[in-house]
Design a protein around this motif. Structure first.
Motif, PDB file in Angstrom:
ATOM      1  N   THR A 211     -16.005  27.931  10.055  1.00 47.59           N
ATOM      2  CA  THR A 211     -15.484  27.681   8.706  1.00 47.59           C
ATOM      3  C   THR A 211     -16.464  28.164   7.644  1.00 47.59           C
ATOM      4  OG1 THR A 211     -16.466  25.470   8.623  1.00 47.59           O
ATOM      5  CG2 THR A 211     -14.228  25.657   9.505  1.00 47.59           C
TER       6      THR A 211
ATOM      7  N   ARG B 108     -19.815  25.560   9.111  1.00 46.43           N
ATOM      8  CA  ARG B 108     -19.681  24.843  10.369  1.00 46.43           C
ATOM      9  C   ARG B 108     -19.133  25.792  11.435  1.00 46.43           C
ATOM     10  NH1 ARG B 108     -22.143  21.596   7.908  1.00 46.43           N
ATOM     11  NH2 ARG B 108     -21.918  19.317   7.803  1.00 46.43           N
TER      12      ARG B 108
ATOM     13  N   GLU C  59     -20.095  20.905  17.628  1.00 46.82           N
ATOM     14  CA  GLU C  59     -20.154  21.327  16.236  1.00 46.82           C
ATOM     15  C   GLU C  59     -21.586  21.697  15.875  1.00 46.82           C
ATOM     16  OE1 GLU C  59     -18.308  19.412  12.297  1.00 46.82           O
ATOM     17  OE2 GLU C  59     -20.210  18.464  12.900  1.00 46.82           O
TER      18      GLU C  59
ATOM     19  N   ASN D 289     -11.207  22.427   4.703  1.00 46.25           N
ATOM     20  CA  ASN D 289     -11.122  21.053   4.198  1.00 46.25           C
ATOM     21  C   ASN D 289     -11.168  20.015   5.321  1.00 46.25           C
ATOM     22  OD1 ASN D 289      -8.672  21.789   5.182  1.00 46.25           O
ATOM     23  ND2 ASN D 289      -7.438  20.931   3.521  1.00 46.25           N
ATOM     24  N   GLY D 290     -11.719  20.411   6.498  1.00 49.76           N
ATOM     25  CA  GLY D 290     -12.030  19.421   7.515  1.00 49.76           C
ATOM     26  C   GLY D 290     -10.981  19.187   8.564  1.00 49.76           C
TER      27      GLY D 290
ATOM     28  N   THR E 202      -9.270  15.478  12.463  1.00 49.55           N
ATOM     29  CA  THR E 202      -9.855  15.322  11.143  1.00 49.55           C
ATOM     30  C   THR E 202     -11.358  15.186  11.344  1.00 49.55           C
ATOM     31  OG1 THR E 202      -7.904  14.186  10.308  1.00 49.55           O
ATOM     32  CG2 THR E 202      -9.923  13.924   9.047  1.00 49.55           C
ATOM     33  N   THR E 203     -12.151  16.175  10.845  1.00 48.40           N
ATOM     34  CA  THR E 203     -13.578  16.223  11.162  1.00 48.40           C
ATOM     35  C   THR E 203     -14.458  15.543  10.116  1.00 48.40           C
ATOM     36  OG1 THR E 203     -13.787  18.381  10.079  1.00 48.40           O
ATOM     37  CG2 THR E 203     -13.282  18.370  12.439  1.00 48.40           C
ATOM     38  N   ALA E 204     -13.835  15.044   9.018  1.00 42.86           N
ATOM     39  CA  ALA E 204     -14.649  14.431   7.952  1.00 42.86           C
ATOM     40  C   ALA E 204     -15.381  13.178   8.406  1.00 42.86           C
ATOM     41  CB  ALA E 204     -13.766  14.137   6.745  1.00 42.86           C
TER      42      ALA E 204
ATOM     43  N   PRO F 277     -15.171  12.502  14.670  1.00 43.13           N
ATOM     44  CA  PRO F 277     -13.881  13.110  14.367  1.00 43.13           C
ATOM     45  C   PRO F 277     -12.723  12.294  14.934  1.00 43.13           C
ATOM     46  CG  PRO F 277     -15.449  14.792  15.005  1.00 43.13           C
ATOM     47  CD  PRO F 277     -16.116  13.479  15.245  1.00 43.13           C
TER      48      PRO F 277
END
Length: 904
Positions: free
Chosen positions: A332, A335, A347, A375-376, A390-392, A396
Motif C-alpha cells: 500500500t 505497508r 505485515e 484506508n486499511g 480491517t487492518t486498523a 486485524p
C-alpha cells in the motif's frame, strides 16, 4: 583462448642427464587468491603469480611468473609479494613490468593462510601458527614467538586492531594480542561453531564460518569480552568491506553476494551475481577484495571477476529479506503484506527508501494476499475462502468471509465487492459489506487473468484460436457493457492503470489503450519471459525470473533494470509509489526504482583458460588436446592452427603427421598443421567404443572395447596403414593397447584384457607379429612403458625392468607406489619416458623425477608448477603437460617465443 608464455628459464644441466628446463608456458590461470597493493593487483593462479594493473577496467595483465607447487595464497606490500604453495613461501618482487623470484623458504608444514602486517608475517600451517620478522622484507626471519592454539592445524587468520584471531578447525577461536609482536598474549578463547575453519573481519566484527561454509557466526569484539550477535545459515569463507556493516561475501559456490549486517541476526542481501562457469574444475569464489569503488573476486577457473561498484552505497537500491518463501505480496506504499505459508499474513512497515521492518503477523494459515486499500482493508484467500480484513486495529479483524465453490486463484477489491477468479477460470463476486456474503457466479466465459485500477477491472480470456480477448469495465460492474479488445497470442500476465492495460504474450509486452483502441508492442520486449507486470501511469514494471525491468510506455524504452538476488515470484507496486515489492524463493525483495545509487556492474573479460589433457609431439609440431579439439604449436611455441574434428578423445603424433580419434570412432590422418588427409570409421559393431590412439613405426594403433554392455567385454587394438593418402585397417590384435614404445623393428606394449606386456616384431609395422608376452605385475596394471639400453620399463605399482628379447624380469628400480594422502598426485598420473641416458618419471611425486641410465640412479630434477599429466618426447626434448602449463626440458636452447601471446 589466452595462452601466456610467461617464463623462459635459464639453461641448467642435470648431472649426467643433460636436459635443462628451457620454457614454461601458462595456458590456465586458476585464481585462488588475490591481494591489492596500490594500483597493483596480485593473484595466486595455481601456476604461480600474476600481476595486474587495476588503473584500467578491467585490470590488465602486466606479468606472470611460474612458482613450484600449486600457488594458493598471496599477500603483498610495497611491491613485495609472499606466495604460499604447499609448505613453501616464495618471495617475489615487482621489478618494473616483470616479476622476480627473490627467495624461497620452507614453513615446516602445509600452509593454510597468511597474514601480513607492516612488521611481521604470520603463517597459519598444519602444524601451528608461526611468526616471521620483516625487518628485511625480502629475507624474513622466523621469531621465537609462540602461539598456543587448541588444535595444531591453524586454518585461517584475521586481524581486528591489535588482536589476531586464529581458527583451527575446532569449536574455539584463539585471540592473540600482538600489540608487542615479539610477546604475543593469548586472550580467552571464543567458543564458536563445532568446526570453525574461516575467520573474517569487518567494521569491528568477527565472522566465523565452519568447514563446509554452511554457517556463519558474528561476534562483536569491540569490548574486552566478545559478544555473539547471531548464527546464520550462510557461508562466508571470504569477506571484504563495502562501508559500515555492509560487506561483499564469497562462499563455496559461484555466487558473489553483498549484505548489510547492521542487524546481525537478519542480514539484508543487497546484491547477488552468479558467475558463469567456463570449464575447468575450480569454479567458485576463493577470495574477494574491494578498493576505490571496485569489487574483485578470485574465482578459480572463472578468472578474475571485476565489478564497478562506485555508485553502490547506502541507500542501496535493492534489499532482500530472508522471510521464508512468500506465496504473494501486496503493497500500500507504507505497508507491505505477504502470505507466508503456515505463519499466515505478515505485515511490514516500508520506509521511503524501501527498507522493511517486521510489524505483525496473524491468521497462521496458508494465506494468499490479493489486494489492499490505503484506508486499511485487505483481501486474502485460503483455498476457497476469501477474507476481508480491517487492518486498523492492533489485531486485524476479519470483517467478512465468503466461501466459493472452488479454490480462489486471483481476487481484486472494488466497489465494496471482491471479484475473484476460481481455479477453473470461473468469475464470481461477493459483497464484503456483509459478514457472510453469498457468492454470486458470473455468466462470463472462463477467464485467465483479472486486474484492477481504482474501480476499473479488466479480464483476459484465452481463446481456442491462440488469441486473447480483453474485457474492460470502467466502473468495475460486471452488469455493464465492457470494451472488448482482441489481440494475437495468449496472455501470461496482465496489469491495469486507469484505462490502459499491459499484457505479455509471445509477441512481447503489449500496451492497450481502451479509450482509443490502440494496441502497441514495446520494442524488444519479447526476449525474456515476464512473470508479472505492474502498470502505474506510463511506468511499467516487468518481473522476470532474475530481473525487474522498468519501462516508459510513452517512449517505448526500458529505462532501468535491476538484478534480483533470488528468483522472482510475485510483484506489486502501490499506486504512486516507486518502490517495487517482490516475493521470491527466499523472501521479499524491495527495489527503489528511482534510487540514484546503482548495483555493481561486471567489468570482467573472459578468463581465456584452456584445459589441455594430453600433449603429443613430433620434430615439427606440438599438439595439445582439450575438449574442443587439438591446438597446434611450432617447436618454438608459436600458434600454428587447430584441429576441431568434433568429439576428439585422443591424439598421437608421428614424423610428418598427426592422428586423432573421435568418440564416434572416426580415425583421422592430418598433416603436421592439421589439414585432413584421410579418415576411416571403426567397423567393429554398434557397441564398439574407441579408447585411445598411438603410433608405432609409422603405423596407427587404435584401442577399442566392445561387448561390455552385454557382459562379454572384449578389448582389441586395430592397426591402420596411413600411407598413400589413405587409412586402411591392416590388422587386429587381441587386447587394447594402453601404451606403446618402439626400438628399431621392435615394439613393446602394455595391453589390457588380457593384462600383459608384449613384444612385437614391427619390421612390417602394418602387420605386427607378437614375439613374447609377460603378465603384468601388481594389484593395479602398469600405466606406461619405455625402452632404453636393452631394457623395457613398465611403470605401475612398481617400476618393473624386463630384458627386451625375452621380457624376463631383471629388476624393480622403483619401490611400491605410495598414495598421496592429499589426492593431488594420483596413480593414473604415472608416465615414464626415456631419451639417451636419461629417464623421466611422473606421478610418483609432485614434480617429475629424473634418473640416469643404465644404473637408474637419481639425478637432479626441477620443480614444476603443477603435477605432470602427460609427457611427450622427441630427440633431445621433453614436453611436460601440467594442469596449468606446458613445460619444456631440452638438451638445446629453445628459440625464444613472444613473451606473451594473447590470442590465436
Amino acid at each position: 583462448m589466452v595462452l601466456l608464455f610467461s617464463l623462459l628459464l635459464p639453461s641448467v644441466s642435470f648431472g649426467q642427464c643433460n636436459y635443462s628446463p628451457v620454457f614454461s608456458g601458462q595456458y590456465r590461470a586458476s585464481m585462488l587468491d588475490l591481494a591489492l597493493d596500490g594500483n597493483d593487483l596480485w593473484t595466486a593462479t595455481s601456476y604461480g603469480l600474476q600481476l595486474f594493473n587495476r588503473a584500467v577496467d578491467p585490470p590488465a595483465v602486466v606479468a606472470s611468473i611460474a612458482l613450484p607447487g600449486i600457488t594458493r595464497l598471496v599477500r603483498v606490500s610495497n611491491g613485495i609479494a609472499y606466495a604460499a604453495s604447499g609448505s613453501s613461501i616464495q618471495i617475489v618482487r615487482k621489478n618494473g613490468s616483470t616479476l622476480q623470484l627473490v627467495r624461497t623458504f620452507d614453513a615446516g608444514a602445509s600452509i593454510n593462510d597468511l597474514l601480513l602486517t607492516t612488521t611481521h608475517l604470520y603463517v597459519a600451517t598444519a602444524n601451528g601458527l608461526v611468526q616471521y620478522d620483516l625487518l628485511e622484507p625480502t629475507n624474513p626471519t622466523k621469531t621465537s614467538a609462540t602461539f598456543t592454539t587448541s588444535a595444531p592445524n591453524v586454518r585461517s587468520l584475521t586481524l581486528i586492531g591489535s588482536i589476531l584471531y586464529a581458527a583451527d578447525g575446532d569449536s574455539t577461536i584463539e585471540p592473540f594480542d600482538i600489540t608487542v609482536p615479539t610477546l604475543p598474549q593469548h586472550r580467552t578463547s571464543i567458543t564458536s561453531l563445532p568446526s570453525s575453519a574461516t575467520v573474517e573481519s569487518n567494521n569491528g566484527r568477527l565472522y566465523v564460518s565452519d568447514i563446509n561454509a554452511q554457517q556463519t557466526e558474528i561476534f562483536s569484539v569491540t569490548s574486552s569480552s566478545p559478544i555473539k550477535l547471531s548464527t546464520l545459515s550462510l557461508g562466508t569463507s571470504s569477506l571484504a568491506p563495502l562501508g559500515g556493516d555492509a560487506a561483499i561475501a564469497g562462499g563455496r559456490d559461484r555466487s558473489l553476494r553483498a549484505f548489510d549486517f547492521t542487524t546481525a541476526g537478519s542480514p539484508i542481501e543487497l546484491f547477488r551475481a552468479e558467475l558463469s562457469p567456463t570449464g575447468g574444475t575450480n569454479n567458485r569464489i576463493f577470495s574477494v577484495a574491494t578498493s576505490n569503488g571496485r569489487i574483485y573476486a578470485a574465482a578459480g577457473d572463472l578468472g578474475l571477476a571485476t565489478f564497478d561498484a562506485a555508485s553502490f552505497q547506502a541507500p542501496f537500491p535493492v534489499r532482500s529479506y530472508a522471510t521464508g518463501a512468500p506465496t504473494s505480496v501486496v503493497s500500500t506504499g507504507d505497508r507491505v503484506y505477504a502470505g507466508n505459508g503456515t505463519s499466515g499474513i505478515n505485515e511490514f512497515v516500508q520506509s521511503p527508501s524501501g527498507g522493511l521492518t517486521a510489524a505483525r503477523s496473524w491468521d497462521n494459515k496458508l494465506d494468499v494476499v490479493h489486494d489492499a486499500s490505503t484506508n486499511g482493508f485487505l483481501i486474502t484467500s485460503n483455498g476457497s475462502t476469501v477474507t476481508f480484513w480491517t487492518t486498523a486495529p492492533t489485531t486485524p479483524v476479519s470483517a467478512s468471509v465468503a466461501t466459493f465453490s472452488r479454490a480462489v486463484s486471483q481476487a481484486v477489491l472494488n466497489n465494496g465487492l471482491v471479484t475473484v477468479l476460481l481455479d477453473d477460470g470461473t468469475v464470481a463476486t461477493a459483497d464484503v459489506s456483509l459478514t457472510a456474503p453469498a457468492p454470486q457466479v458470473s455468466t462470463l466465459p472462463k477467464q485467465t487473468f483479472i486486474a484492477r485500477s481504482g474501480s476499473a477491472i479488466v479480464f483476459a480470456e484465452a481463446t481456442a484460436a491462440g488469441r486473447t480477448t480483453l474485457r474492460y469495465y470502467a466502473n468495475g460492474l460486471l452488469s455493464s457493457t465492457p470494451i472488448l479488445t482482441d489481440m494475437e497470442g495468449v496472455a501470461t500476465s496482465l496489469t491495469l492503470s486507469g484505462s490502459t492495460a499491459a499484457v505479455f504474450t509471445f509477441r512481447g509486452i503489449s500496451i492497450v489503450d481502451f479509450n482509443s483502441g490502440a494496441v502497441t508492442v514495446l520494442p524488444r520486449s519479447n526476449t525474456t519471459l515476464v512473470r508479472q507486470l505492474r502498470l502505474d501511469g506510463t511506468t511499467l514494471y516487468a518481473l522476470t525470473d532474475s530481473t525487474l525491468a522498468i519501462w516508459n510506455t510513452q517512449s517505448g524504452t526500458m529505462t532501468r533494470e535491476f538484478a534480483i538476488p533470488s528468483g522472482g515470484v510475485k510483484l506489486h507496486v502501490a499506486t504512486g509509489s516507486t518502490i517495487a515489492d517482490i516475493s521470491t524463493f527466499d523472501g521479499i525483495t524491495t527495489v527503489a526504482t528511482t534510487a540514484t545509487t546503482r548495483l555493481p556492474v561486471a567489468l570482467s573479460a573472459p578468463s581465456g583458460n584452456a584445459y589441455y589433457r594430453k600433449v603429443a609431439a613430433n620434430t615439427d609440431r606440438i599438439y595439445l588436446l582439450d575438449s574442443r579439439g587439438v591446438d597446434i604449436f611450432t617447436t618454438s611455441m608459436h600458434y600454428s592452427g587447430s584441429m576441431a574434428t568434433g568429439g576428439t578423445i585422443d591424439v598421437a603424433a608421428a614424423p610428418g603427421a598427426v592422428y586423432t580419434l573421435s568418440s564416434s570412432g572416426v580415425v583421422t590422418s592430418h598433416g603436421i598443421d592439421g589439414s585432413v588427409i584421410a579418415q576411416a570409421t571403426i567397423n567393429e559393431g554398434s557397441d564398439a567404443e574407441p579408447l585411445s590412439i598411438a603410433t608405432a613405426n609409422g603405423a596407427v594403433w587404435v584401442a577399442i572395447s566392445k561387448g561390455c554392455l552385454t557382459g562379454g567385454c572384449e578389448k582389441r587394438t586395430l592397426i591402420f596403414d596411413p600411407r598413400n593418402s589413405a587409412l586402411v585397417q591392416t590388422a587386429s590384435l587381441a587386447g587394447g593397447v594402453v601404451d606403446v614404445t618402439t626400438n628399431g623393428s621392435r615394439a613393446y606394449a602394455i595391453v589390457d584384457l588380457p593384462s600383459e606386456i608384449r613384444s612385437y616384431d614391427v619390421a612390417d609395422p602394418f602387420h605386427p607379429a607378437q614375439l613374447v608376452s609377460h603378465a603384468t605385475e601388481g594389484a593395479r596394471a602398469p600405466r606406461s612403458i619405455a625402452y632404453a639400453n636393452g631394457t623395457v620399463y613398465a611403470l605401475g605399482e612398481k617400476l618393473y625392468a624386463y630384458a627386451d628379447s625375452s621380457l624376463t624380469k631383471s629388476g624393480e628400480p622403483l619401490d611400491a607406489y605410495v598414495n598421496d594422502p592429499a589426492g593431488v598426485v594420483t596413480f593414473a598420473d604415472q608416465q615414464i619416458r626415456t631419451d639417451g641416458n636419461c629417464a623421466i618419471v611422473s606421478g610418483r611425486a609432485f614434480s617429475p623425477l629424473t634418473f640416469t641410465l643404465p644404473a637408474f640412479s637419481a639425478s637432479t630434477s626441477f620443480a614444476t608448477p603443477a603435477v605432470v599429466k602427460s609427457i611427450a618426447s622427441t630427440n633431445g626434448r621433453l614436453y611436460l603437460l601440467t594442469d596449468y602449463s606446458l613445460e619444456i626440458w631440452s638438451t638445446t636452447p629453445l628459440a625464444k617465443p613472444a613473451r606473451r601471446r594473447t590470442s590465436k
